[in-house]
Each structure stands twice: as structure tokens, then as C-alpha cells.
Design a protein around this motif. Structure first.
Motif: not given
Length: 980
Positions: A340, A342, A358, A361, A369, A371-373, A376-378
């Protein structure tokens, strides 16, 4: 115990040898005085012992006292939640601090008890897995401490013999005590060790075992709850240690199998998660791997790298086992991570959420940030106050704790993503005690290399509340990787010394807090720096000077060489003088007037003149500045008028604007202020160094400047009428070399340059002076000026100087290492005597030294972002820090006291006589007159009867000396008028 006794005796011999060498270097007169003082000290000690035997009260300590350090920078480590999440545990270099998550207040501070001169340098800390009230703390010198953080006690200390960088506590099912894992560094190797620590009568049962060794630096280490799985990183490699059995106790000799595999880039963060699901029956591959039928639950890790990518490795242990046991049927995806991306730069911290759904980071973008595993949404939490350095999830997953690079920490609710607690220390520029391990991470913050610029911290004490310290601070101070070479200081921080608590922070210049901070060519956009801060005597007005230059990378295409590049930067320099009004109801400062380029630019190249010093009038509202153009400008407020009617604001108060009242040209008093273009063959050098000081009654300004010529050794002191701007008296020869600071103490003027000179202005005589130059290789003149400080205190009629101590091995190029090892000698003087009243050696270089406007003391700030107060014991109320406990002068605790004479060489008035004496503008017999300002309604009034009482004492031959009369008249002018 024998080693301890031998070390103490060796230290005693070293101190004795240093005293003997000092005596040999002191002139005869000082030898006699120093010898007498030594005899007096010995006699006092002898009498003390005798009086103690007789039961008498021992003699009292010195007349000055030093407080414990206030503030300080938080250690680069993950915050720790208590088990009930009611407290957040943070660490400073020498103490553990416990804060309430509901009130953000400090609940307890636990000092490890080491000397401030030899700091404990806490590196890591971790809660016990078995006893939640126990906190394991490691120090860089190899100490492991077991603290009861609920009671504030230290219940044990062990020495491991190497530098400890990380510490973890794991729970073994067959033991009632923790097993402590450490990441250590020796002279040649790095290692991971396990320790079984016992105290008291069972101390002999302490066992340590090395689990893994490497010749390369081990950058990170994490472990599971039971300690059977250890994951570490070495550069761009991941190392996994798997226990063959269930035993991790060192006395039972646990066996680990270590496997290493490569990652994509240099790893900057690491976290581990053990799945709740377990394999009750081991698989055939697991039985082949460990040979004892042990099953391993799914272990997942997340790593962040230097290029901003986040990688997730799922079930890594069983993947390694699959590769080891069945190499023919290895799936191609057994150790392939999920990627991933960003972040623009290195990921400072990456953590698993409590439920494992999640990844959280953070980095230098000041954005959290999530991250929803599954999808894949942030999700983003932007616009934090500074880059994120460390991140941790609470035990129940209801909160996140973040430590930021601006020396603050905050607790954020996971449901609303809103802060519930905020803690901040002193955010002034600081330098770490230890440099982080070298790594190839290149960021916008460290691209300038290892060289640094040492500058003074703009600092002032609020006269309305002397416990409040006002500082010019930067937006952030990255310590995760190589510290930055320089940062702008666009913010003003208000810090309460009484309660060691951050109060407020506001921007004084333009900032990039909510904007993208990089340019099109990936160059960091720099922010202006606040160079000078001064507060009016009533605390209602503040003046600041900020400066900005474009980065060199933006102008390289316009320059032919480095000299041309510097010229281009100077011509585009922005210098602003700003005046601020205090809004008490808002608790903030409001900008009233901004003066662009307050000192005129040179006519030849349109370069704006820098403001070299800024001072406030101690008796009325007003400020004075001195610039590169060699001019002193006095600034006063003026009511705003519109059609001869006073303009008023929303609260019906009259609005004012600040204007320049008088201009004094120190270079050529008979000409107007301007920079003349140099004629053919003539070299005109701008004034590089200058300083100002007001007299106690605010009527006289002492200005000292280097000459606007090629002769930089020529420095003249001018006494200027503060109301008319006329030069009343001038004298050369008192300031040799670069002028650093001047200050009035009663009728005496203290001048600091290469010499420290005390000049009696009334009698026009030099009382005494000392040479401040060191025989060792020393920093440059600019660096020495930045490291030397002067402060005067009118209440105690003393002055204090802070001088840099050049340690052995100092390099010509100023680096972080030199600054980190530097110290300052702090000396308090009475202007009437060359013998110091109080001396000490600070543990770090001093960055600011200011006087308490309402008390008899000083505030010292150093490169560790720690503040200390020095006060006279005769003062009943210490207005600076009434809640801070004062520390006794135990030689084993606190900064080291010194004789204060090891670098001071006495200078007489005759020694200052030189060829520059003919620069005097007035005769030596001319006296200074008391200046008056008829337009100032706030001026003090001296009644005729008061003067009659002074002068009508009899015939002229019975009059007291002129100096005594001057002091009595000056005392009348510096206190409110008495009414009959």
C-alpha cells in the motif's frame, strides 16, 4: 563495590589535577586570592565537621540556588498506555512522566536519580506483562530499571554491560516474573538478549542469554506476548526468530531458529500482531520444523519503508515453516506482502488496529492515515500540528496515542478521531543527546548534510506573569532520522515554568501548516524565522523581528558561483519588524503594525539591512533597534487619527500604530542615514555585529557596534539620549573584537566581547575585566557569539554570563556531535567585584539566558530544551518557578559547580588603552545629564522636596561623593513618585 570505590577515587584525583593545573595558569594576584578562598573552604569544612560533632547547626550553603530541570524533550519512543487507559506514560532523557488521559495533567514524575551532568539517557520502556504497575526502563549506558510507576519508586537496577536501545517484557507461563528482551549494541556487534532478573537475596539467580547477534545495526525489534516469536529488521532485511519450544526463560536455555529475507527498501517502522485463532493440533510441517509438536498461531507483521510504502506480511511464521519443510511445493505467494502506498516520504510509524482490520500509519505529512484492509479504502486525519514520529494503539483499541516531532503527544479517540488529551514540552530548538544510527533515509528535512547552524533561541519572560516563558519555536524538530540542519522558527510558544506545562502556541509569520510544504522540484519550502523577541515593561506589547531568505536551490540558475548566489539570496531577503498587542480575553497576541525593512537598504545593491538587536524600554512603552546600517531607531506608539478624531476598535479602545520617533546614525552623526555606494578603491563593510542596552530609568541607550570599515577590531560604545536621539558620550577600546552583548546594572555598563568589561559610567573608569578567549581551538566568531549570553537583573543588582566550554576534540566545522557534547559555564557577578557570586557547569550548551523582571533570578535554556531557574536565596519569593523544587548543591547531583575562574584573566584599565582612545567624542570630565521627555505623560515625577533632602546637607565640603549622589538621584527616577 570495589570498582565503585576505585572510580570515585580516580574522579577525585582528576578533579585535584584540574585544580592544580588551574592554579598554575592564574596570575599571581589571582593565585593569592584563589589560594585564600581555598583555605577558607577547607577551614569551613573543618569547622563544619567539628561543629557537627558538638551538635551545632552546620553552615549554610551558597547564596544562590539552582532549580531542577523544567521541560525537556521527549524520548523518541512509542507512548505507553496504562492497562486501564487512564494514564499515558512518556519519557524524557532522565525521568519517566505519567500523564492523565482525561485532564492532560502531569500525575507523577519519576527521576532515575542520576546526575544531570551524566545523564541517564533513557532509551526505552515497557509495561510488565504480569504486574501492570511495573515499568521496565532501559538506559543507553546499559542499565535496566524496574519501576513501580504507580508509587514512583525504583525497585531494582541491573547492568548488562552494553548500550540498550529497546526493551520488551514477555510473560512466560511457568514463571511469576517477566522475561526481559533487549536490543543491545556493543563495540563490534548488535545482539538480542533475554534476561531473567532477580533482586535482593535472589540476585545471584539473575541469568542472561544472547539469542541473536549481528555485525550490522539491528534497527527495530518486536515480539509476541509470550516471547516465542521475535521479529527484527536489519537495514532492508527482516529477521524472524522462532522458538523451538514453549520455554523462553534464559535459565532453561531456550533455542531459537532464525530466518532472514529481504524487503523492498530500507525499513523505517515495524509492528507485529498475533491472531486470536490458534492451531490446537500442529500441522505436519510444524512437527517437522520444531520436532516437539508445537503449534504456531498466525503471526502478521506490517513494515513501512523509506520510500513511503507500507507492506503487510500475513501468517509469516507458517509461511517460513512451509518453505523450510516442503521446498518442492513452495507457493509463489508464501512470503509475498501486500503493498500500500500513499506517503511521500519515509513511514515513521505503522501499527495494527486492535481488531486487525486496519493499519494506522503516519509520517512527515502531518496526516494520520487509516488503511481498511478488506476494502482498500483510506481514511485521513489531516492538519496535525507536526509530523508523526511514533504511534501506538491502546489496549482496548479505543484510542490512539501519537508523539509528534514538535515535542508533543496527543491521545485521539478512534470513534470520533478527535483529540482527548494533549501534552507538550518546551518546543525550542534542541539537539539530541545521541545521534540515531546511521541510515540511508533521505528526506526533505535532512538533505542539507551534517553541518548545522547554532543560533540563539528568541526568548523573553512575561512581566505580567514571570512564570511564563515566551519562546520562538519551529514547526517541528525531526529526530526519527538524521536531525535537520536548520529550521525556521515561525511560532511563539508560551510555557509555564511553575507547572512545567505548555500553555499556547501561535504563528508570528506565515507558515505551511495546512499547505503542501514542497516545491515543484521537491525542495522544501522554508518558513521565516523569528530572530528577536522583546516584551514591554508592562507586558502588554511585544516586538518581534523575523527574517526569510529563499532557498539556495531556487536561485542556483541565477548565480555563477557561491558568492553570486549569496548576493542573490541577500537581495531577496525579507525582514519585518512587527508590533503585537496582548489580548487578555483571548490569551493571544494581535498584530498591530508591521514595518517592512525597518533599517534602510544599501543603495548599491538594494540589500535590506538586518536588525541586529532589539530591546524594550524598562520605564515606558517603547522599543529600540540597531541594524547593519549603523543606526539606532527608537519606536513609540502613536494614536490613530481620522479627521482629528481618535480611531477606536470594537471594544472602544483607541487604536495605535507604531512609528519611528528618533534615528541616530552611529557611523556619522552629522549625515543622514543611508548606505553610500563605495567609491573607487574604497571598501565599505556593513556592520555585522551590534548590541543595545537601556539604562534602568530608560533615559540612556548604550549602543556598541563594529565599525563600518575593514577594521573589525574597532568597536565603539555610544551613550545615546533615548528621547532626542543625540549621542551624549562615546568611548572606544572597551570592546575588542566582535561585540556580543551590553547591559546596565545600576551605574555600571557590562560589555561582553572577547573580553568581559565592567565600566563605571559615572566615574568613567573600568572596574575590572576578563579575557574570554580559550587557548584551545574554538568556534568561529559568529558561533561564539551565538553561544555567549548576558543577562542583568536590576532587583539583585547582578549580571550573569554564559560562556561556551570547548571540549577536547572540537572540530572546526560545527556539527551535531560538537553541539551535543558541548557545555556552558554559567557565572553570576556583582558588578562591584570581580569575584563570582555563583558558578556552575551546565550539562548542555546554553541557548538562551534571560532575567526575571519581578524577582532576583535568571532563566537558563539549553540545547536539551530544558529550562532551569537560578535565584538568590535571599529572595523570599521565587517568582519564576514557585512549584518547582530546588535541588541542593550535592556534587553527585545536578550540574557541576566550578571555580568560575578557569577561563577568566583579569584585565586592568591600563591594559585597555590603545590607539583607539582618540575616538572619544566628549572629554572625560563631561557628565551625563538626566534626560526629560515632556510629551510622555507616564514619565516619573521627582518632587523638589526629595531633591532638597539629598543636596541640602550642609556646606559644599560636606557633600557626599558625586557617585553616591548619582545613585540616590537615579533611585528616585526609577521608582514611582511619592505623594504627600
Amino acid at each position: 563495590m570495589a570498582e565503585e570505590v576505585r572510580s570515585k577515587s580516580s574522579r577525585h584525583r582528576k578533579r585535584k589535577s584540574r585544580k592544580d593545573s588551574f592554579k598554575s595558569s592564574v596570575p599571581d594576584k589571582q593565585k593569592h586570592d584563589a589560594g585564600g578562598d581555598e583555605e577558607d573552604r577547607v577551614a569551613v569544612k573543618t569547622r563544619h565537621k567539628k561543629s557537627s560533632r558538638r551538635g551545632k547547626k552546620p553552615s549554610t550553603g551558597p547564596a544562590w540556588r539552582l532549580s531542577e530541570p523544567i521541560g525537556g524533550r521527549f524520548v523518541d519512543h512509542d507512548p505507553v498506555f496504562s492497562q486501564d487507559e487512564e494514564y499515558l506514560i512518556l519519557s524524557k532523557p532522565s525521568c519517566i512522566e505519567v500523564y492523565s488521559t482525561s485532564t492532560s495533567l502531569l500525575a507523577r514524575s519519576i527521576n532515575l536519580g542520576s546526575s544531570n551532568l551524566k545523564r541517564a539517557e533513557i532509551t526505552a520502556y515497557a509495561l510488565s506483562r504480569i504486574k501492570p504497575s511495573t515499568l521496565w526502563v532501559s538506559t543507553f549506558e546499559g542499565g535496566i530499571n524496574r519501576l513501580d510507576w504507580t508509587q514512583g519508586t525504583n525497585n531494582g537496577r541491573w547492568k548488562v554491560g552494553s548500550h540498550v536501545h529497546s526493551i520488551f517484557a514477555v510473560a512466560d507461563t511457568s514463571s511469576t516474573e517477566d522475561v526481559v528482551y533487549t536490543r543491545e549494541q556493543t563495540e563490534t556487534k548488535w545482539r538480542i538478549s533475554a534476561h531473567q532478573l532477580f533482586g535482593g537475596a535472589e540476585a545471584s539467580n539473575t541469568v542472561s542469554k544472547t539469542l541473536y547477534e549481528s555485525t550490522k545495526p539491528i534497527n527495530h525489534m518486536v515480539t509476541t506476548y509470550d516471547g516465542t516469536i521475535i521479529v527484527a529488521t536489519i537495514g532492508s532485511s527482516i529477521v524472524v526468530g522462532i522458538a523451538r519450544g514453549n520455554e523462553v526463560i534464559p535459565s532453561k536455555r531456550p533455542q531459537f531458529v532464525w530466518r532472514e529475507f529481504a524487503a523492498a527498501d530500507f525499513i523505517t517502522s515495524l509492528d507485529i500482531r498475533q491472531s486470536t485463532s490458534t492451531h490446537s493440533v500442529p500441522t505436519s510441517d510444524q512437527r517437522k520444523f520444531n520436532g516437539n509438536g508445537k503449534s504456531y498461531p498466525p503471526i502478521h507483521i506490517v513494515v513501512g519503508d523509506a520510500k513511503g510504502s507500507v507492506f503487510v506480511y500475513e501468517d509469516i511464521v507458517n509461511g517460513i515453516i512451509l518453505i523450510e519443510t516442503d521446498k518442492k511445493s513452495i507457493p509463489s505467494t508464501s512470503l509475498t506482502p501486500r503493498k500500500m502506498h500513499w506517503h511521500r516520504e519515509a513511514v515513521s510509524s505503522a501499527r495494527w488496529s486492535h481488531d486487525g482490520n486496519y493499519i494506522i500509519s503516519g509520517g512527515s505529512e502531518t496526516v494520520l492515515v487509516l488503511w481498511q484492509l478488506d476494502t482498500g479504502r483510506r481514511q485521513f486525519l489531516p492538519h496535525l500540528s507536526a509530523p508523526i514520529e511514533n504511534l501506538v494503539v491502546s489496549p482496548t483499541g479505543s484510542s490512539y496515542a501519537l508523539s509528534l516531532s514538535d515535542n508533543s503527544a496527543m491521545v485521539i479517540s478512534t470513534a470520533e478521531l478527535s483529540p482527548s488529551a494533549n501534552v507538550a514540552g518546551i518546543q525550542a530548538r534542541s539537539h539530541p543527546f545521541r545521534m540515531p544510527p546511521e541510515n540511508p533515509v533521505r528526506t526533505l528535512h535532512n538533505q542539507d548534510g551534517a553541518s548545522v547552524e547554532f543560533t540563539k533561541v528568541p526568548c523573553a519572560v512575561n512581566p505580567l506573569d514571570p512564570s511564563q516563558l515566551l519562546l520562538g519555536v519551529a514547526a517541528s524538530h525531526p529526530t526519527k532520522f538524521t536531525p535537520a540542519a536548520s529550521h525556521g522558527t515561525p511560532y511563539l510558544q508560551t510555557f509555564d515554568l511553575s507547572y512545567s506545562r505548555h500553555i499556547a502556541r501561535q504563528a508570528l509569520t506565515r507558515t505551511n501548516a495546512t499547505n503542501v510544504n514542497i516545491g515543484p522540484e521537491a525542495n522544501k519550502i522554508s518558513e521565516p524565522s523569528v530572530k528577536l523577541i522583546s516584551i514591554s515593561y508592562d507586558g502588554l506589547w511585544m516586538a518581534t523581528v523575523d527574517q526569510w531568505k529563499p532557498p539556495s536551490q531556487d536561485l542556483e540558475h541565477l548565480a555563477l558561483d557561491e558568492e553570486d548566489l549569496a548576493t542573490e539570496q541577500d537581495s531577496r531577503c525579507e525582514i519585518f519588524l512587527k508590533f503585537w498587542s496582548l489580548k487578555r480575553e483571548k490569551g493571544a497576541w494581535e498584530l498591530v503594525t508591521r514595518i517592512d525593512s525597518p533599517h534602510e537598504a544599501c543603495l548599491s545593491n538594494s540589500k535590506p539591512a538586518q536588525v541586529l538587536d532589539l530591546k524594550s524600554n524598562p520605564s515606558t512603552v517603547g522599543f529600540a533597534t540597531i541594524g547593519e546600517d549603523g543606526a539606532v531607531r527608537c519606536w513609540r506608539p502613536k494614536k490613530r487619527l481620522r479627521n482629528d478624531i481618535t480611531v477606536r476598535g470594537n471594544d472602544a479602545t483607541a487604536l495605535v500604530s507604531w512609528t519611528c520617533q528618533t534615528v541616530t546614525n552611529l557611523t556619522n552623526p552629522d549625515q543622514s542615514i543611508h548606505w553610500r555606494a563605495p567609491e573607487d578603491g574604497q571598501v565599505v563593510v556593513p556592520c555585522r555585529r551590534a548590541c543595545l542596552a537601556y539604562s534602568a530609568d530608560g533615559t540612556v541607550i548604550a549602543a556598541c557596534q563594529q565599525g563600518l570599515s575593514t577594521d573589525h577590531q574597532l568597536a565603539t560604545i555610544h551613550l545615546v539620549d533615548a528621547y532626542t536621539g543625540e549621542i551624549r558620550y562615546s568611548r572606544a577600546g572597551l570592546c575588542k573584537g566582535c561585540p556580543i552583548a551590553v547591559g546596565f546594572v545600576n551605574k555600571y555598563l557590562v560589555v561582553v566581547s572577547e573580553y568581559l568589561i565592567v565600566w563605571d559610567v559615572v566615574d568613567n573608569t573600568v572596574l575590572y575585566g576578563f579575557s574570554l578567549k580559550s587557548n584551545r581551538s574554538s568556534p568561529s566568531a559568529d558561533e561564539t557569539s551565538a553561544m555567549t549570553h548576558l543577562a542583568v537583573n536590576d532587583a539583585s543588582r547582578t549580571f550573569s554570563v554564559a560562556l561556551p566550554v570547548v571540549n577536547k576534540g572540537f572540530q572546526a566545522k560545527l556539527t551535531q556531535r560538537n553541539i551535543r557534547k558541548g557545555q556552558s559555564q554559567l557565572i553570576v557577578f556583582d558588578p562591584t567585584s570581580p569575584k563570582p557570586l555563583y558558578t556552575l557547569l551546565t550539562p548542555s550548551l546554553v541557548t538562551a539566558l534571560v532575567s526575571d523582571p519581578k524577582g532576583k533570578g535568571y532563566v537558563v535554556l539549553d540545547t536539551a530544551a530544558e529550562a532551569r531557574t537560578i535565584s538568590s536565596r535571599s529572595s523570599l519569593n521565587l517568582s519564576l518557578a514557585p512549584m518547582i523544587r530546588s535541588r541542593g548543591r550535592d556534587p553527585n547531583h545536578g550540574p557541576q559547580e566550578t571555580s568560575g575562574e578557569d577561563r577568566l584573566v583579569e584585565v586592568t584599565d591600563n591594559a585597555l588603552a590603545s590607539e583607539h582612545d582618540h575616538v572619544l567624542i566628549r572629554s572625560r570630565s563631561e557628565e551625563l545629564r538626566i534626560l526629560e521627555d515632556g510629551d510622555d505623560n507616564s514619565a516619573l515625577v521627582v518632587r523638589q522636596g526629595q531633591l532638597t533632602e539629598l543636596f541640602d546637607v550642609g556646606p559644599s565640603y560636606a557633600m557626599p561623593p558625586v557617585a553616591d549622589l548619582f545613585e540616590q538621584v537615579a533611585s528616585l527616577c526609577t521608582r514611582p513618585a511619592q505623594t504627600s
